[in-house]
Design a protein around this motif. Structure first.
Motif, PDB file in Angstrom:
ATOM      1  N   PHE A 158       0.850  -1.195   0.000  1.00 27.35           N
ATOM      2  CA  PHE A 158       0.000   0.000   0.000  1.00 27.35           C
ATOM      3  C   PHE A 158       0.880   1.237   0.000  1.00 27.35           C
ATOM      4  CE2 PHE A 158      -2.675   3.222   2.156  1.00 27.35           C
ATOM      5  CZ  PHE A 158      -3.792   3.189   1.337  1.00 27.35           C
ATOM      6  N   ASN A 159       0.805   2.032  -1.079  1.00 21.13           N
ATOM      7  CA  ASN A 159       1.592   3.252  -1.206  1.00 21.13           C
ATOM      8  C   ASN A 159       0.892   4.368  -0.452  1.00 21.13           C
ATOM      9  OD1 ASN A 159       2.735   5.746  -2.145  1.00 21.13           O
ATOM     10  ND2 ASN A 159       3.580   4.645  -3.898  1.00 21.13           N
ATOM     11  N   ILE A 160       1.405   4.696   0.719  1.00 21.87           N
ATOM     12  CA  ILE A 160       0.701   5.637   1.581  1.00 21.87           C
ATOM     13  C   ILE A 160       0.799   7.068   1.064  1.00 21.87           C
ATOM     14  CG2 ILE A 160       2.472   6.334   3.275  1.00 21.87           C
ATOM     15  CD1 ILE A 160       0.235   5.341   5.383  1.00 21.87           C
ATOM     16  N   TYR A 161       1.872   7.395   0.351  1.00 20.37           N
ATOM     17  CA  TYR A 161       1.979   8.739  -0.220  1.00 20.37           C
ATOM     18  C   TYR A 161       0.901   8.960  -1.281  1.00 20.37           C
ATOM     19  CZ  TYR A 161       3.704  12.826  -2.674  1.00 20.37           C
ATOM     20  OH  TYR A 161       3.795  14.064  -3.271  1.00 20.37           O
ATOM     21  N   GLU A 162       0.711   7.957  -2.141  1.00 20.31           N
ATOM     22  CA  GLU A 162      -0.318   8.089  -3.178  1.00 20.31           C
ATOM     23  C   GLU A 162      -1.713   8.164  -2.560  1.00 20.31           C
ATOM     24  OE1 GLU A 162       0.151   4.941  -5.981  1.00 20.31           O
ATOM     25  OE2 GLU A 162       2.001   5.770  -6.840  1.00 20.31           O
ATOM     26  N   ALA A 163      -1.936   7.445  -1.466  1.00 16.71           N
ATOM     27  CA  ALA A 163      -3.231   7.511  -0.786  1.00 16.71           C
ATOM     28  C   ALA A 163      -3.475   8.914  -0.229  1.00 16.71           C
ATOM     29  CB  ALA A 163      -3.293   6.473   0.335  1.00 16.71           C
ATOM     30  N   LEU A 164      -2.456   9.523   0.379  1.00 15.86           N
ATOM     31  CA  LEU A 164      -2.598  10.894   0.865  1.00 15.86           C
ATOM     32  C   LEU A 164      -2.832  11.858  -0.291  1.00 15.86           C
ATOM     33  CD1 LEU A 164       0.187  11.082   3.619  1.00 15.86           C
ATOM     34  CD2 LEU A 164      -2.264  10.688   3.923  1.00 15.86           C
ATOM     35  N   GLN A 165      -2.173  11.589  -1.404  1.00 13.16           N
ATOM     36  CA  GLN A 165      -2.342  12.429  -2.585  1.00 13.16           C
ATOM     37  C   GLN A 165      -3.799  12.427  -3.044  1.00 13.16           C
ATOM     38  OE1 GLN A 165       0.183  11.172  -5.858  1.00 13.16           O
ATOM     39  NE2 GLN A 165       0.891  13.276  -6.154  1.00 13.16           N
ATOM     40  N   GLN A 166      -4.435  11.260  -2.983  1.00 10.73           N
ATOM     41  CA  GLN A 166      -5.824  11.153  -3.416  1.00 10.73           C
ATOM     42  C   GLN A 166      -6.795  11.779  -2.412  1.00 10.73           C
ATOM     43  OE1 GLN A 166      -6.981   7.336  -5.359  1.00 10.73           O
ATOM     44  NE2 GLN A 166      -4.839   6.749  -5.048  1.00 10.73           N
ATOM     45  N   CYS A 167      -6.306  12.024  -1.195  1.00  8.72           N
ATOM     46  CA  CYS A 167      -7.110  12.725  -0.188  1.00  8.72           C
ATOM     47  C   CYS A 167      -6.622  14.162  -0.005  1.00  8.72           C
ATOM     48  CB  CYS A 167      -7.034  11.998   1.160  1.00  8.72           C
ATOM     49  SG  CYS A 167      -7.685  10.318   1.161  1.00  8.72           S
ATOM     50  N   GLY A 168      -5.854  14.634  -0.963  1.00  4.76           N
ATOM     51  CA  GLY A 168      -5.179  15.914  -0.820  1.00  4.76           C
ATOM     52  C   GLY A 168      -6.089  17.101  -0.585  1.00  4.76           C
ATOM     53  N   ASP A 169      -7.332  17.032  -1.089  1.00  4.14           N
ATOM     54  CA  ASP A 169      -8.252  18.159  -0.902  1.00  4.14           C
ATOM     55  C   ASP A 169      -8.680  18.329   0.554  1.00  4.14           C
ATOM     56  OD1 ASP A 169      -9.601  15.607  -1.575  1.00  4.14           O
ATOM     57  OD2 ASP A 169     -11.425  16.735  -1.121  1.00  4.14           O
ATOM     58  N   LEU A 170      -8.469  17.267   1.367  1.00  4.71           N
ATOM     59  CA  LEU A 170      -8.825  17.342   2.786  1.00  4.71           C
ATOM     60  C   LEU A 170      -7.637  17.765   3.661  1.00  4.71           C
ATOM     61  CD1 LEU A 170     -10.854  14.006   3.103  1.00  4.71           C
ATOM     62  CD2 LEU A 170     -11.793  16.331   3.050  1.00  4.71           C
ATOM     63  N   LEU A 171      -6.437  17.771   3.089  1.00  5.21           N
ATOM     64  CA  LEU A 171      -5.221  17.986   3.867  1.00  5.21           C
ATOM     65  C   LEU A 171      -4.679  19.389   3.667  1.00  5.21           C
ATOM     66  CD1 LEU A 171      -3.455  14.590   3.016  1.00  5.21           C
ATOM     67  CD2 LEU A 171      -4.980  15.082   4.932  1.00  5.21           C
ATOM     68  N   ASN A 172      -4.011  19.893   4.689  1.00  7.61           N
ATOM     69  CA  ASN A 172      -3.323  21.181   4.569  1.00  7.61           C
ATOM     70  C   ASN A 172      -1.944  21.010   3.951  1.00  7.61           C
ATOM     71  OD1 ASN A 172      -5.516  22.346   5.888  1.00  7.61           O
ATOM     72  ND2 ASN A 172      -4.582  22.107   7.909  1.00  7.61           N
ATOM     73  N   HIS A 173      -1.223  20.005   4.433  1.00  7.41           N
ATOM     74  CA  HIS A 173       0.105  19.681   3.913  1.00  7.41           C
ATOM     75  C   HIS A 173       0.307  18.184   4.011  1.00  7.41           C
ATOM     76  CE1 HIS A 173       1.431  23.887   3.794  1.00  7.41           C
ATOM     77  NE2 HIS A 173       0.926  24.029   5.015  1.00  7.41           N
ATOM     78  N   TYR A 174       1.144  17.653   3.128  1.00 10.11           N
ATOM     79  CA  TYR A 174       1.573  16.257   3.247  1.00 10.11           C
ATOM     80  C   TYR A 174       2.848  16.080   2.436  1.00 10.11           C
ATOM     81  CZ  TYR A 174      -0.447  15.574  -1.428  1.00 10.11           C
ATOM     82  OH  TYR A 174      -0.730  15.677  -2.768  1.00 10.11           O
ATOM     83  N   GLY A 175       3.611  15.065   2.793  1.00 12.39           N
ATOM     84  CA  GLY A 175       4.831  14.744   2.066  1.00 12.39           C
ATOM     85  C   GLY A 175       5.389  13.432   2.566  1.00 12.39           C
ATOM     86  N   GLY A 176       6.210  12.799   1.737  1.00 13.90           N
ATOM     87  CA  GLY A 176       6.798  11.534   2.158  1.00 13.90           C
ATOM     88  C   GLY A 176       7.073  10.621   0.995  1.00 13.90           C
ATOM     89  N   HIS A 177       6.944   9.322   1.226  1.00 16.08           N
ATOM     90  CA  HIS A 177       7.172   8.339   0.175  1.00 16.08           C
ATOM     91  C   HIS A 177       6.258   7.138   0.410  1.00 16.08           C
ATOM     92  CE1 HIS A 177       9.715   6.494   3.262  1.00 16.08           C
ATOM     93  NE2 HIS A 177      10.381   7.629   3.333  1.00 16.08           N
ATOM     94  N   GLN A 178       6.519   6.045  -0.266  1.00 12.58           N
ATOM     95  CA  GLN A 178       5.605   4.910  -0.282  1.00 12.58           C
ATOM     96  C   GLN A 178       5.329   4.334   1.107  1.00 12.58           C
ATOM     97  OE1 GLN A 178       6.451   1.881  -3.162  1.00 12.58           O
ATOM     98  NE2 GLN A 178       5.389   0.276  -2.036  1.00 12.58           N
ATOM     99  N   ALA A 179       6.353   4.281   1.957  1.00  9.14           N
ATOM    100  CA  ALA A 179       6.214   3.590   3.245  1.00  9.14           C
ATOM    101  C   ALA A 179       5.893   4.512   4.408  1.00  9.14           C
ATOM    102  CB  ALA A 179       7.489   2.809   3.551  1.00  9.14           C
ATOM    103  N   ALA A 180       6.221   5.797   4.288  1.00  9.56           N
ATOM    104  CA  ALA A 180       6.051   6.710   5.428  1.00  9.56           C
ATOM    105  C   ALA A 180       5.798   8.119   4.928  1.00  9.56           C
ATOM    106  CB  ALA A 180       7.285   6.676   6.320  1.00  9.56           C
ATOM    107  N   ALA A 181       5.033   8.871   5.714  1.00  4.65           N
ATOM    108  CA  ALA A 181       4.700  10.242   5.312  1.00  4.65           C
ATOM    109  C   ALA A 181       4.333  11.064   6.539  1.00  4.65           C
ATOM    110  CB  ALA A 181       3.540  10.238   4.309  1.00  4.65           C
ATOM    111  N   GLY A 182       4.305  12.371   6.338  1.00  5.41           N
ATOM    112  CA  GLY A 182       3.813  13.293   7.351  1.00  5.41           C
ATOM    113  C   GLY A 182       2.680  14.099   6.770  1.00  5.41           C
ATOM    114  N   LEU A 183       1.795  14.611   7.618  1.00  6.09           N
ATOM    115  CA  LEU A 183       0.636  15.341   7.127  1.00  6.09           C
ATOM    116  C   LEU A 183       0.091  16.271   8.185  1.00  6.09           C
ATOM    117  CD1 LEU A 183      -2.573  13.171   7.364  1.00  6.09           C
ATOM    118  CD2 LEU A 183      -0.372  12.305   8.167  1.00  6.09           C
TER     119      LEU A 183
END
Length: 447
Positions: free
Chosen positions: A276-301
């Motif tokens: 499960f690519n968690i960065y891509e999942a955050l990207q698809q929820c990007g309209d709900l987030l203020n900021h996000y960044g990271g890679h496939q295994a780990a991210a911050g938001l």
């Protein structure tokens, strides 16, 4: 990077700001730095978005159009490349090599693939660390009972890096910076003791936060239906939620997002499982987030608190689309079936040639069947199994430990019981000499 940190840089009269392991999504912040006359060089290895920061230079092997052949350097590895380029301009290409020990520690702790150039950087950096450790690091190694010459990548990840990180997580990161820079062994020992205290506090906070998170899982999620966990608690300490998120992934084997509240906004860390690519999942929820960044295994938001329920719902829908029930079962890939009698000094020397071990270059995993214990079986710590084992009446005895396998103690205690074990082989210090220890990953009673 924040506007506050940029303001601080400006207040010192500095005109050049270099970021390491962050900044690839700091579009607004780089623009703000420009208005203050501050040049910014960004050294990052995280996934960029469509718009890059308007910085003086952006160094990121994942940047569109970047032709650097190896795409998975650590953040410090990218900074090392900048140092090499500057040194070449100065006509002294050997200058950055004295920092390879720091590059190695960062590469191991950053959990990047230990393949290709990362493997080379970490190997030579560990060699420098073991041959000529900085005074502060020597003090820290001795505090963790690691003698020079015995430090490996795994010990960096689980012993050295947590202590260095503890200062920044709970207090003032300047303590760790001074430890890395000091040339006075006595001062190094003082700073090491301070980091040890900070690390004990961090570990206590880890356990408290984990207990709270486990309660939150049961109250917020239906584990029969939810494929991912999204947890929020206003009082969680931001310095430990990434660590606890990783532990929840180990326990539940589901993508996990842990959030706390900082200045009225939910901020936190996300950790994932291999499929499960968690960065891509955050990207698809990007309209709900203020900021996000990271890679496939780990991210911050970061996210407005009011948006968390909808984020939890959508994040779980994405997980359900991409994860099936088999993905939720951890698998152990066994490299070879061997007898314990085959673990000889020559075997260990050959095994060592595969090091440094880490992501995408893991320690080989072995299976040995029909193993028995010598009578020494202990449950130690929270739930760890410590025992001494042998096979087929052979005189050769090995120390073995199984983390989180303490619940097997009663099953294996009988002297007539034989077990099959899946394990890796690691060297531990014993009477100041390398000594093989079997790290049991799983076991089953076979007779």
């Amino acid at each position: 990077i924040t506007n506050t940190s940029i303001d601080f840089v400006k207040s010192t009269g500095t005109s050049l700001m270099i970021s390491v392991d962050c900044g690839i999504t700091a579009v607004d912040e780089a623009a703000y730095a420009n208005t203050l006359g501050i040049d910014m060089i960004i050294c990052d290895h995280h996934q960029p978005r469509e718009v890059l920061p308007p910085a003086f230079a952006v160094l990121d092997p994942l940047k569109p159009g970047c032709n650097y052949p190896f795409k998975y350097l650590s953040g410090a590895g990218v900074a090392f490349k900048l140092a090499q380029a500057v040194a070449a301009l100065l006509g002294n290409q050997q200058l950055p090599l004295k920092y390879l020990d720091l590059v190695a520690m960062a590469g191991a702790a950053d959990i990047v693939p230990l393949t290709d150039e990362n493997r080379i950087l970490v190997m030579y950096g560990l060699d420098l660390l073991n041959r000529s450790p900085r005074p502060g690091l020597l003090a820290l190694m001795r505090a963790t009972r690691i003698e020079p010459g015995q430090l490996n990548a795994g010990q960096v990840v689980f012993s050295i890096a947590p202590r260095i990180n503890a200062a920044g997580r709970l207090g003032d990161a300047k303590i760790a910076v001074e430890l890395l820079m000091t040339e006075d062994i006595a001062r190094g020992e003082e700073l090491s003791a301070m980091l040890e205290t900070e690390n004990w506090e961090r570990r206590k906070l880890d356990e408290e936060t984990l207990t709270s998170a486990l309660d939150k899982v049961l109250s917020v999620h239906d584990l029969d239906k939810d494929m991912a966990l999204v947890l929020h608690e206003e009082e969680w300490h931001p310095g430990v939620i990434g660590i606890v998120a990783s532990r929840l992934v180990e326990l539940y084997y589901r993508p996990t997002v842990m959030l706390t509240t900082i200045d009225g906004v939910a901020k936190g860390s996300a950790r994932s499982i291999p499929n499960f690519n968690i960065y891509e999942a955050l990207q698809q929820c990007g309209d709900l987030l203020n900021h996000y960044g990271g890679h496939q295994a780990a991210a911050g938001l970061s996210i407005d608190i009011v948006n968390i329920p909808e984020f939890r719902r959508r994040f779980n829908l994405l997980a359900k689309e991409q994860i099936n029930n088999d993905d939720l079962i951890p698998q152990i890939e066994i490299d070879a079936k061997i007898k314990l009698s085959e673990i000889t000094p020559k075997f260990l020397r050959v095994l060592h040639q595969f090091a440094p071990f880490g992501p995408e270059n893991p320690r080989p995993v072995f299976l040995s069947e029909g193993v028995s214990h010598t009578g020494f079986v202990r449950k130690v710590g929270h739930n760890h199994l410590l025992l001494q084992i042998k096979q087929n009446g052979n005189d050769k005895v090995f120390d073995a430990i199984g983390f989180n396998l303490g619940h097997y103690e009663e099953q294996v205690r009988d002297r007539n019981t034989t077990i099959d074990i899946v394990y890796t082989i690691e060297n531990t210090g014993k009477e100041c000499k390398p000594h093989p220890q079997l790290r049991i990953k799983d076991l089953r009673v076979s007779g």
